[in-house]
Design a protein around this motif. Structure first.
Motif, PDB file in Angstrom:
ATOM      1  N   VAL A  75      15.198   3.189  31.630  1.00  0.00           N
ATOM      2  CA  VAL A  75      15.406   4.376  32.444  1.00  0.00           C
ATOM      3  C   VAL A  75      14.709   5.561  31.785  1.00  0.00           C
ATOM      4  O   VAL A  75      14.573   5.613  30.563  1.00  0.00           O
ATOM      5  N   GLN A  76      14.252   6.492  32.591  1.00  0.00           N
ATOM      6  CA  GLN A  76      13.630   7.695  32.069  1.00  0.00           C
ATOM      7  C   GLN A  76      14.678   8.667  31.550  1.00  0.00           C
ATOM      8  O   GLN A  76      15.829   8.663  31.999  1.00  0.00           O
ATOM      9  N   ALA A  77      14.273   9.484  30.596  1.00  0.00           N
ATOM     10  CA  ALA A  77      15.172  10.514  30.086  1.00  0.00           C
ATOM     11  C   ALA A  77      15.688  11.375  31.230  1.00  0.00           C
ATOM     12  O   ALA A  77      14.931  11.762  32.120  1.00  0.00           O
ATOM     13  N   GLY A  78      16.974  11.657  31.185  1.00  0.00           N
ATOM     14  CA  GLY A  78      17.607  12.418  32.241  1.00  0.00           C
ATOM     15  C   GLY A  78      18.196  11.562  33.342  1.00  0.00           C
ATOM     16  O   GLY A  78      18.947  12.068  34.185  1.00  0.00           O
ATOM     17  N   GLY A  79      17.873  10.289  33.328  1.00  0.00           N
ATOM     18  CA  GLY A  79      18.370   9.377  34.336  1.00  0.00           C
ATOM     19  C   GLY A  79      19.749   8.847  34.017  1.00  0.00           C
ATOM     20  O   GLY A  79      20.392   9.251  33.046  1.00  0.00           O
ATOM     21  N   SER A  80      20.191   7.910  34.843  1.00  0.00           N
ATOM     22  CA  SER A  80      21.538   7.375  34.723  1.00  0.00           C
ATOM     23  C   SER A  80      21.544   5.858  34.805  1.00  0.00           C
ATOM     24  O   SER A  80      20.674   5.247  35.436  1.00  0.00           O
TER      25      SER A  80
END
Length: 119
Positions: free
Chosen positions: A12-17
């Motif tokens: 997952v990308q940073a800031g994702g969940s």
């Protein structure tokens, strides 16, 4: 015997969940505290979160407080870890564990699920 199986990990990308699940099978007890731990390569396993049998009391490591939420569904013998605002430093193998009523030790552990957070 009790078997714990984690699922839901991934990239997952940073800031994702991401939401992790831990399903218990075999003989289970409804009043066990359940916990989530994580271990990054070259680091020791660290505590992430825990929830008591009723779900009314939760505990979080300072590093995840406000971002992660632990919950459980005793009818499904499943504990969850909802992870929001993920950071690269959250990258680790995440394990769920069951705290024994008699010893108060986390005696049962799952196999772990990999969570990788990209910048």
């Amino acid at each position: 015997q009790v078997q714990l199986v984690e699922s839901g990990g991934g990239l997952v990308q940073a800031g994702g969940s991401l939401t992790l699940s831990c399903a218990a099978s075999g003989r289970t007890f409804s009043r066990n505290t359940m916990g989530w731990f994580r271990q990054a390569p070259g680091k020791e396993r660290e505590f992430v979160a825990a929830v008591n049998w009723s779900g009314s009391n939760t505990y979080y490591a300072d590093s995840v407080k406000g971002r992660f939420t632990i919950s459980r569904d005793n009818a499904k013998n499943t504990v969850y870890l909802q992870m929001n605002s993920l950071k690269p430093e959250d990258t680790a193998v995440y394990y769920c564990a069951r705290r024994a009523l008699l010893t108060n030790e986390y005696g049962y552990w799952g196999q772990g699920t990999q969570v990788t957070v990209s910048s």
